[in-house]
Design a protein around this motif. Structure first.
Motif, PDB file in Angstrom:
ATOM      1  N   VAL A  66       0.847  -1.198   0.000  1.00 47.66           N
ATOM      2  CA  VAL A  66       0.000   0.000   0.000  1.00 47.66           C
ATOM      3  C   VAL A  66       0.880   1.244   0.000  1.00 47.66           C
ATOM      4  CG1 VAL A  66      -1.660   1.334   1.346  1.00 47.66           C
ATOM      5  CG2 VAL A  66      -1.957  -1.125   1.126  1.00 47.66           C
ATOM      6  N   LEU A  67       1.969   1.201   0.772  1.00 46.72           N
ATOM      7  CA  LEU A  67       2.897   2.336   0.812  1.00 46.72           C
ATOM      8  C   LEU A  67       3.551   2.542  -0.549  1.00 46.72           C
ATOM      9  CD1 LEU A  67       4.562   1.666   4.297  1.00 46.72           C
ATOM     10  CD2 LEU A  67       2.727   3.284   3.745  1.00 46.72           C
ATOM     11  N   LEU A  68       3.875   1.455  -1.241  1.00 43.32           N
ATOM     12  CA  LEU A  68       4.430   1.561  -2.595  1.00 43.32           C
ATOM     13  C   LEU A  68       3.408   2.178  -3.546  1.00 43.32           C
ATOM     14  CD1 LEU A  68       6.942  -0.097  -1.772  1.00 43.32           C
ATOM     15  CD2 LEU A  68       6.629  -1.413  -3.870  1.00 43.32           C
ATOM     16  N   LYS A  69       2.174   1.720  -3.400  1.00 43.95           N
ATOM     17  CA  LYS A  69       1.106   2.243  -4.265  1.00 43.95           C
ATOM     18  C   LYS A  69       0.916   3.736  -4.032  1.00 43.95           C
ATOM     19  CE  LYS A  69      -3.527   1.001  -5.834  1.00 43.95           C
ATOM     20  NZ  LYS A  69      -4.664   0.058  -5.676  1.00 43.95           N
ATOM     21  N   ASN A  70       0.978   4.143  -2.767  1.00 44.21           N
ATOM     22  CA  ASN A  70       0.841   5.576  -2.444  1.00 44.21           C
ATOM     23  C   ASN A  70       2.004   6.396  -3.013  1.00 44.21           C
ATOM     24  OD1 ASN A  70      -1.508   4.999  -1.065  1.00 44.21           O
ATOM     25  ND2 ASN A  70      -0.523   4.961   0.954  1.00 44.21           N
ATOM     26  N   ALA A  71       3.157   5.718  -3.199  1.00 53.49           N
ATOM     27  CA  ALA A  71       4.325   6.393  -3.774  1.00 53.49           C
ATOM     28  C   ALA A  71       4.338   6.317  -5.301  1.00 53.49           C
ATOM     29  CB  ALA A  71       5.606   5.773  -3.206  1.00 53.49           C
ATOM     30  N   GLN A  72       3.198   5.876  -5.873  1.00 52.41           N
ATOM     31  CA  GLN A  72       3.038   5.803  -7.326  1.00 52.41           C
ATOM     32  C   GLN A  72       3.969   4.774  -7.983  1.00 52.41           C
ATOM     33  OE1 GLN A  72       0.458   7.714  -8.613  1.00 52.41           O
ATOM     34  NE2 GLN A  72       0.178   8.171  -6.439  1.00 52.41           N
ATOM     35  N   ILE A  73       4.297   3.707  -7.240  1.00 53.68           N
ATOM     36  CA  ILE A  73       5.117   2.621  -7.779  1.00 53.68           C
ATOM     37  C   ILE A  73       4.203   1.526  -8.325  1.00 53.68           C
ATOM     38  CG2 ILE A  73       6.856   0.859  -7.271  1.00 53.68           C
ATOM     39  CD1 ILE A  73       7.914   3.723  -7.064  1.00 53.68           C
ATOM     40  N   ASN A  74       4.425   1.137  -9.557  1.00 58.08           N
ATOM     41  CA  ASN A  74       3.641   0.046 -10.143  1.00 58.08           C
ATOM     42  C   ASN A  74       4.258  -1.300  -9.748  1.00 58.08           C
ATOM     43  OD1 ASN A  74       1.892   1.768 -11.582  1.00 58.08           O
ATOM     44  ND2 ASN A  74       3.447   2.039 -13.172  1.00 58.08           N
ATOM     45  N   PHE A  75       3.413  -2.254  -9.389  1.00 58.15           N
ATOM     46  CA  PHE A  75       3.922  -3.565  -8.976  1.00 58.15           C
ATOM     47  C   PHE A  75       2.856  -4.634  -9.187  1.00 58.15           C
ATOM     48  CE2 PHE A  75       1.855  -1.651  -5.325  1.00 58.15           C
ATOM     49  CZ  PHE A  75       1.047  -2.682  -4.860  1.00 58.15           C
ATOM     50  N   GLU A  76       3.319  -5.867  -9.207  1.00 62.32           N
ATOM     51  CA  GLU A  76       2.446  -7.035  -9.259  1.00 62.32           C
ATOM     52  C   GLU A  76       2.990  -8.039  -8.240  1.00 62.32           C
ATOM     53  OE1 GLU A  76       0.813 -10.378 -12.481  1.00 62.32           O
ATOM     54  OE2 GLU A  76       1.943  -8.609 -13.151  1.00 62.32           O
ATOM     55  N   TYR A  77       2.136  -8.522  -7.344  1.00 62.41           N
ATOM     56  CA  TYR A  77       2.556  -9.392  -6.242  1.00 62.41           C
ATOM     57  C   TYR A  77       1.857 -10.735  -6.361  1.00 62.41           C
ATOM     58  CZ  TYR A  77       3.336 -10.797  -1.300  1.00 62.41           C
ATOM     59  OH  TYR A  77       3.684 -11.452  -0.144  1.00 62.41           O
ATOM     60  N   HIS A  78       2.640 -11.819  -6.444  1.00 59.39           N
ATOM     61  CA  HIS A  78       2.107 -13.175  -6.478  1.00 59.39           C
ATOM     62  C   HIS A  78       2.375 -13.865  -5.142  1.00 59.39           C
ATOM     63  CE1 HIS A  78       2.236 -13.621 -11.177  1.00 59.39           C
ATOM     64  NE2 HIS A  78       1.575 -12.554 -10.774  1.00 59.39           N
ATOM     65  N   ILE A  79       1.339 -14.467  -4.576  1.00 59.60           N
ATOM     66  CA  ILE A  79       1.477 -15.274  -3.364  1.00 59.60           C
ATOM     67  C   ILE A  79       1.194 -16.717  -3.749  1.00 59.60           C
ATOM     68  CG2 ILE A  79       0.633 -15.725  -1.030  1.00 59.60           C
ATOM     69  CD1 ILE A  79      -0.187 -12.789  -0.851  1.00 59.60           C
ATOM     70  N   VAL A  80       2.206 -17.575  -3.593  1.00 53.18           N
ATOM     71  CA  VAL A  80       2.097 -18.987  -3.969  1.00 53.18           C
ATOM     72  C   VAL A  80       1.916 -19.829  -2.713  1.00 53.18           C
ATOM     73  CG1 VAL A  80       3.295 -20.951  -4.983  1.00 53.18           C
ATOM     74  CG2 VAL A  80       3.502 -18.686  -6.036  1.00 53.18           C
ATOM     75  N   GLY A  81       0.863 -20.630  -2.683  1.00 54.18           N
ATOM     76  CA  GLY A  81       0.640 -21.507  -1.540  1.00 54.18           C
ATOM     77  C   GLY A  81      -0.831 -21.598  -1.201  1.00 54.18           C
ATOM     78  N   GLU A  82      -1.136 -22.501  -0.287  1.00 58.19           N
ATOM     79  CA  GLU A  82      -2.523 -22.708   0.131  1.00 58.19           C
ATOM     80  C   GLU A  82      -2.555 -22.907   1.638  1.00 58.19           C
ATOM     81  OE1 GLU A  82      -5.653 -21.932  -0.139  1.00 58.19           O
ATOM     82  OE2 GLU A  82      -5.468 -22.574  -2.230  1.00 58.19           O
ATOM     83  N   GLY A  83      -3.703 -22.663   2.241  1.00 57.12           N
ATOM     84  CA  GLY A  83      -3.832 -22.846   3.683  1.00 57.12           C
ATOM     85  C   GLY A  83      -5.120 -22.264   4.214  1.00 57.12           C
ATOM     86  N   HIS A  84      -5.330 -22.505   5.507  1.00 56.76           N
ATOM     87  CA  HIS A  84      -6.599 -22.113   6.128  1.00 56.76           C
ATOM     88  C   HIS A  84      -6.739 -20.595   6.289  1.00 56.76           C
ATOM     89  CE1 HIS A  84      -3.704 -22.306   9.477  1.00 56.76           C
ATOM     90  NE2 HIS A  84      -4.432 -21.357  10.011  1.00 56.76           N
ATOM     91  N   TYR A  85      -5.652 -19.839   6.094  1.00 48.08           N
ATOM     92  CA  TYR A  85      -5.688 -18.388   6.277  1.00 48.08           C
ATOM     93  C   TYR A  85      -6.025 -17.653   4.980  1.00 48.08           C
ATOM     94  CZ  TYR A  85      -4.332 -14.407   9.252  1.00 48.08           C
ATOM     95  OH  TYR A  85      -4.339 -13.279  10.037  1.00 48.08           O
ATOM     96  N   ARG A  86      -6.391 -18.398   3.954  1.00 53.67           N
ATOM     97  CA  ARG A  86      -6.635 -17.806   2.640  1.00 53.67           C
ATOM     98  C   ARG A  86      -7.719 -16.720   2.687  1.00 53.67           C
ATOM     99  NH1 ARG A  86      -5.800 -19.520  -2.720  1.00 53.67           N
ATOM    100  NH2 ARG A  86      -7.222 -18.539  -4.201  1.00 53.67           N
ATOM    101  N   GLU A  87      -8.811 -17.015   3.371  1.00 59.72           N
ATOM    102  CA  GLU A  87      -9.931 -16.066   3.408  1.00 59.72           C
ATOM    103  C   GLU A  87      -9.521 -14.744   4.041  1.00 59.72           C
ATOM    104  OE1 GLU A  87     -14.569 -15.878   5.030  1.00 59.72           O
ATOM    105  OE2 GLU A  87     -13.443 -17.751   5.073  1.00 59.72           O
TER     106      GLU A  87
END
Length: 389
Positions: free
Chosen positions: A234-255
């Motif tokens: 969010v801080l990067l976004k506020n600084a006008q930085i473009n990005f793409e973030y991938h999270i690989v994995g599964e688990g009960h904390y997904r929701e």
């Protein structure tokens, strides 16, 4: 050498440290037996010589009673020896008979070593090795030393008295165990995780992309600290930085993670890939510019080793073994736990660095992983673990 590993289940797809350890020993002539509490959901290929025994089902009371009577009748001297050790440990008769049942598949085997893959697996099994004339060892991982004792004080008091040798994956975890009561005089050896460097390797000299490509690999659980990575973005976004973030994995904390992504306004920037194959993980690391491990608690983390081998620029927290996995300022960046600002500042620092400076970091990380975290070295250390004091 006959070694019996006690594990909660067959190593799953993310537990590559167990797979490499077991396979390496079996390939070098060790007779390996796995004692597990439950079968794994996914298929796992192990060395053909490895034997697997499943713990008796404690929910089937009639079968348990039959197993108990059979064990007492067929192994009277062994039964008396084990029961005596349990009584000397001040266990109730109810506990003793329960332990006879859940350990009956181990007690009848001839072993030189019993190795608890996690310290938690030694609870209620502390006397098994002595009963069968074997030595006992325990491995320290993140959860069993960093988290479990906080919920169960003094849970390892008896185990510490019965262990002959300790394996730790990091200095930090070993010191935590000493703080929990482990006698420093007990022999121990630090053997870090290792990775398949024939598979995880990259000859590509990367340049930063726009949008910046960011990756994390791990189970979706609270201790991985995903919220802090998301807040940093969010801080990067506020600084006008473009990005793409991938999270690989599964688990009960997904929701919970999905809701955080939505609440922080990152739905267009973040993708949850779910559980994917090792080949696909490697492809993700080839894709990524940077890798973040925002964990609150972490034993060591193979994924960070893999990311460094794949020449990702790694930012990790100071959670347990991570500060030994990455050398701050040399092979990546180590930041305080729970600090979104520190993660964001490290990402901004990477963006501002020259390509030559980033190449030095990448190359230093890849070389260090190749020299210190290779499977051949790990296999040799484990072969010697059971023969040296």
């Amino acid at each position: 050498m006959r070694v019996g590993f006690i594990l909660p289940s067959l190593p799953n797809y993310s537990e590559t440290f167990f797979q490499s350890q077991i396979s390496g020993l079996a390939e070098n002539g060790y007779i390996i037996t796995l004692f597990i509490n439950k079968n794994a959901k996914e298929k796992l290929t192990l060395h053909e010589s490895v034997k697997i025994y499943l713990q008796p089902d404690v929910n089937k009371k009639i079968r348990l009673l039959i197993n108990l009577l059979r064990f007492l009748v067929c192994y009277p001297l062994l039964s008396l020896k084990y029961i005596r050790l349990e009584r000397l440990s001040n266990r109730s008769w109810r506990e003793i008979f329960k332990n006879v049942i859940i350990n009956s598949h181990i007690l009848t085997k001839k072993l030189d070593w019993i190795h608890f893959g996690f310290a938690t697996m030694g609870i209620q099994r502390e006397n098994v090795a002595s009963a069968i004339g074997a030595k006992s060892a325990v491995s320290f991982r993140g959860y069993d030393i960093g988290l479990y004792p906080h919920k169960h004080p003094n849970c390892y008091s008896l185990l510490w008295q019965k262990i002959d040798k300790v394996h730790t994956i990091s200095d930090d975890l070993y010191q935590k165990a000493v703080d929990l009561g482990l006698d420093p005089k007990i022999p121990y050896e630090k053997i870090t995780p290792a990775i398949n460097l024939d598979f995880f390797k990259s000859n590509i000299d990367k340049d930063l992309h726009n949008p910046l490509r960011i990756l994390t690999v791990g189970r979706l659980t609270w201790k991985k600290g995903y919220e802090y990575a998301l807040k940093a973005l969010v801080l990067l976004k506020n600084a006008q930085i473009n990005f793409e973030y991938h999270i690989v994995g599964e688990g009960h904390y997904r929701e919970a993670i999905m809701y955080s992504i939505y609440q922080l306004g990152l739905t267009k920037n973040v993708m949850l890939t779910g559980k994917i194959s090792a080949v696909e993980v490697k492809n993700e690391m080839e894709w990524a510019d940077t890798y973040i491990q925002p964990s609150l608690q972490e034993g060591f983390c193979n994924a960070v080793l893999e990311a460094q081998a794949m020449k990702c620029l790694c930012i990790v927290t100071d959670a347990e073994g991570l500060s030994e996995n990455v050398i701050d300022g040399t092979t990546g960046w180590v930041v305080p736990r729970r600090s979104a600002n520190s993660i964001a500042n490290s990402l901004l620092k990477i963006i501002d660095m020259s390509p030559d400076s980033l190449k030095i970091i990448r190359d230093s990380a890849a070389i260090r992983v190749k020299e210190k975290f290779n499977l051949a070295q790990q296999n040799e250390l484990f072969r010697n673990f059971y023969t040296q004091k």
